[in-house]
Structures are given as structure tokens and as C-alpha cells.
Enzyme design. Structure first.
Site, short mmCIF file in Angstrom:
data_model
loop_
_atom_site.label_atom_id
_atom_site.label_comp_id
_atom_site.label_asym_id
_atom_site.label_seq_id
_atom_site.Cartn_x
_atom_site.Cartn_y
_atom_site.Cartn_z
N LYS A 68 45.28 -10.44 -35.51
CA LYS A 68 46.61 -10.49 -35.75
C LYS A 68 47.37 -11.87 -35.44
O LYS A 68 48.23 -12.07 -35.97
CB LYS A 68 47.34 -9.75 -34.47
CG LYS A 68 46.81 -8.23 -34.72
CD LYS A 68 47.42 -7.51 -33.33
CE LYS A 68 47.12 -6.36 -33.11
NZ LYS A 68 47.33 -5.71 -31.93
N ASP A 123 44.90 -18.60 -36.50
CA ASP A 123 45.74 -19.27 -35.50
C ASP A 123 45.10 -20.33 -34.89
O ASP A 123 45.79 -21.37 -34.59
CB ASP A 123 46.38 -18.09 -34.87
CG ASP A 123 45.16 -17.22 -34.12
OD1 ASP A 123 44.00 -17.47 -34.60
OD2 ASP A 123 45.47 -16.48 -33.46
N ASP A 139 38.48 -21.66 -31.72
CA ASP A 139 38.14 -22.01 -30.00
C ASP A 139 36.77 -22.32 -30.35
O ASP A 139 36.42 -23.51 -30.57
CB ASP A 139 38.44 -20.53 -29.41
CG ASP A 139 38.15 -20.81 -27.79
OD1 ASP A 139 37.57 -21.75 -27.49
OD2 ASP A 139 38.61 -20.23 -27.07
N GLY A 171 34.71 -21.49 -32.70
CA GLY A 171 34.44 -21.36 -33.99
C GLY A 171 33.56 -20.20 -34.64
O GLY A 171 33.25 -20.09 -35.68
N ASP A 188 48.53 -14.40 -28.58
CA ASP A 188 48.80 -13.42 -27.44
C ASP A 188 48.01 -13.76 -26.25
O ASP A 188 46.93 -14.43 -26.47
CB ASP A 188 48.56 -12.16 -27.60
CG ASP A 188 47.26 -11.42 -27.98
OD1 ASP A 188 46.31 -12.29 -28.39
OD2 ASP A 188 46.79 -10.78 -27.27
P1 IMP Z 1 36.57 -18.33 -31.53
O1 IMP Z 1 35.95 -17.43 -32.43
O2 IMP Z 1 36.06 -18.45 -30.36
O3 IMP Z 1 36.88 -19.76 -32.43
O4 IMP Z 1 38.19 -17.65 -31.11
C1 IMP Z 1 38.92 -17.64 -32.25
C2 IMP Z 1 39.95 -16.19 -31.74
O5 IMP Z 1 40.20 -16.10 -30.45
C3 IMP Z 1 41.14 -16.71 -32.36
O6 IMP Z 1 41.52 -16.05 -33.65
C4 IMP Z 1 42.33 -15.93 -31.17
O7 IMP Z 1 42.27 -14.72 -31.51
C5 IMP Z 1 41.41 -16.11 -29.91
N1 IMP Z 1 42.01 -17.19 -29.20
C6 IMP Z 1 41.07 -18.30 -28.67
N2 IMP Z 1 41.70 -19.16 -27.79
C7 IMP Z 1 42.85 -18.49 -27.69
C8 IMP Z 1 44.27 -18.85 -26.96
O8 IMP Z 1 44.30 -19.87 -26.26
N3 IMP Z 1 45.17 -18.15 -27.32
C9 IMP Z 1 45.12 -16.91 -27.96
N4 IMP Z 1 44.13 -16.72 -28.57
C10 IMP Z 1 43.01 -17.37 -28.54
#
Ligand code: IMP
Length: 176
Positions: free
Chosen positions: A43, A99, A102, A104, A158
Site C-alpha cells: 500500500k 515507497d 529497506d 531490498g 505506516d
Molecule cells: P524491504 O523489503 O526490507 O526493502 O522493505 C520494503 C518494505 O518494508 C517497504 O515497502 C515498506 O512497506 C516496509 N518498510 C521498511 N521500512 C519502513 C519504514 O521505515 N516505514 C514504513 N515502512 C517501512
């Protein structure tokens, strides 16, 4: 309206300015390539996608994809596809709009899924990037802001479904 008001990390006006800059760059890069398919990752990317799309000066189409990578808090988990794109992206230029990147994991997973649909090209765009956390080796073509390790909310992001519609990016400290 039980949301608390977290401290401002990136002000509304700074987001607006940066989104316009990114849209200008993307419009220039795709100027002679025909229609660009923007794929918003639900979202969290819904507000960024809406603002980015409205600032573009090139032909564009909108699609959404939904994944779930976290539970209700900030703990990371396996990435799962919740909703695939509806329209065909075969032979079309695609820009994934996230958005935040983090670890990846999510973006890496999405690139894999979307590549299997045989688009003409895939690029990636994220409003926020936690560079210190990113473990997956992926190219991010367009980045709005590099941030640190804090958990951020607002402008679509969020924490446990709270603060998604804040107009600015604020930071909160997760308790789980
Ligand atoms: P990744 O797969 O670890 O890169 O995380 C990506 C997803 O984690 C993003 O699309 C967000 O939904 C969520 N996310 C990671 N860090 C944050 C944050 O600081 N605030 C809100 N959502 C986050």
C-alpha cells in the site's frame, strides 16, 4: 483519528519539490520511448505514485502490485505476492514505484516477478532509501531521499497501519 503526530523528518514542501525533480528526470529519460507503465507497490507507494504520475510530462499508464513483507509492526518477514498487475506489461517500459527500500528484499522479489512478464525494460524508483540496511544487490534508478535507520511514517508509509496519511514524513520508534 487516534493517530499521534510524529516529529517531522522531511517536510511536505521538501517532498513536493523532490517529487517534481524526480518526475522531471524521469520525463526526460523516457521522452522518446512511448508510454511508461508506472507500477505502484501497495500500500505504501499510493500517495507517492499519485504525485509522481501527475508531475510527469510523458504518456503514462498506472498499474498496482501488492506484496506483504511485514506483519503489523516493523519486523521483517518473507515477501509474498498479494496482487499481481492487471494489464499486460509485455514489451512495455516499466517503472516500479516503491515507497521505501529497506533490505531490498521486496524490490528484488518484484523485479524477478515482473521480468517474467517480458517487459521492454524495468527501472526502479523509490521515495526513500535506507542505504545502511540494503542487503540485496539491486540498481535503484531514481531515489528521492537517503535516510538512516529510523522507522518512518506518513506520505503513504505506516507503522501498524497508523499515520499513513500524514502529509509529511515523520519518524517513530517501534516498540515491537
Ligand atoms: P524491504 O523489503 O526490507 O526493502 O522493505 C520494503 C518494505 O518494508 C517497504 O515497502 C515498506 O512497506 C516496509 N518498510 C521498511 N521500512 C519502513 C519504514 O521505515 N516505514 C514504513 N515502512 C517501512
Amino acid at each position: 483519528m487516534s493517530d499521534t503526530q510524529p516529529p517531522v523528518m522531511i517536510a511536505e514542501s521538501d517532498i513536493r519539490e523532490r517529487v517534481a525533480e524526480l518526475a522531471g528526470k524521469i520525463s526526460a529519460d523516457y521522452a522518446d520511448k512511448g508510454e511508461l507503465v508506472l507500477i505502484g507497490v501497495l500500500k505504501g507507494a499510493f500517495i507517492f505514485l499519485a504525485d509522481l504520475a501527475r508531475n510527469l510530462t510523458i504518456p503514462r499508464a498506472i498499474e498496482f502490485i501488492a506484496v506483504s513483507s511485514y506483519g503489523t509492526g516493523s519486523k521483517s518477514g518473507a515477501v509474498r505476492l498479494v496482487m499481481d498487475v492487471r494489464g499486460s506489461i509485455e514489451g512495455r517500459h516499466v517503472l516500479i514505484v516503491e515507497d521505501i527500500v529497506d533490505t531490498g528484499n521486496t524490490l528484488g522479489y518484484l523485479i524477478g516477478i515482473l521480468e517474467s512478464h517480458n517487459p521492454a525494460s524495468i527501472r526502479t524508483c523509490t521515495l526513500l532509501h535506507k542505504a545502511n540496511h540494503t542487503k540485496v544487490d539491486i540498481d535503484i534508478d531514481y531515489i528521492g531521499f537517503e535516510i538512516g535507520d529510523e522507522w518512518v511514517v506518513g506520505y503513504g508509509l505506516d507503522y501498524a497501519e497508523q499515520n499513513r496519511t500524514l502529509p509529511y514524513i515523520g519518524n517513530v520508534t517501534p516498540t515491537d
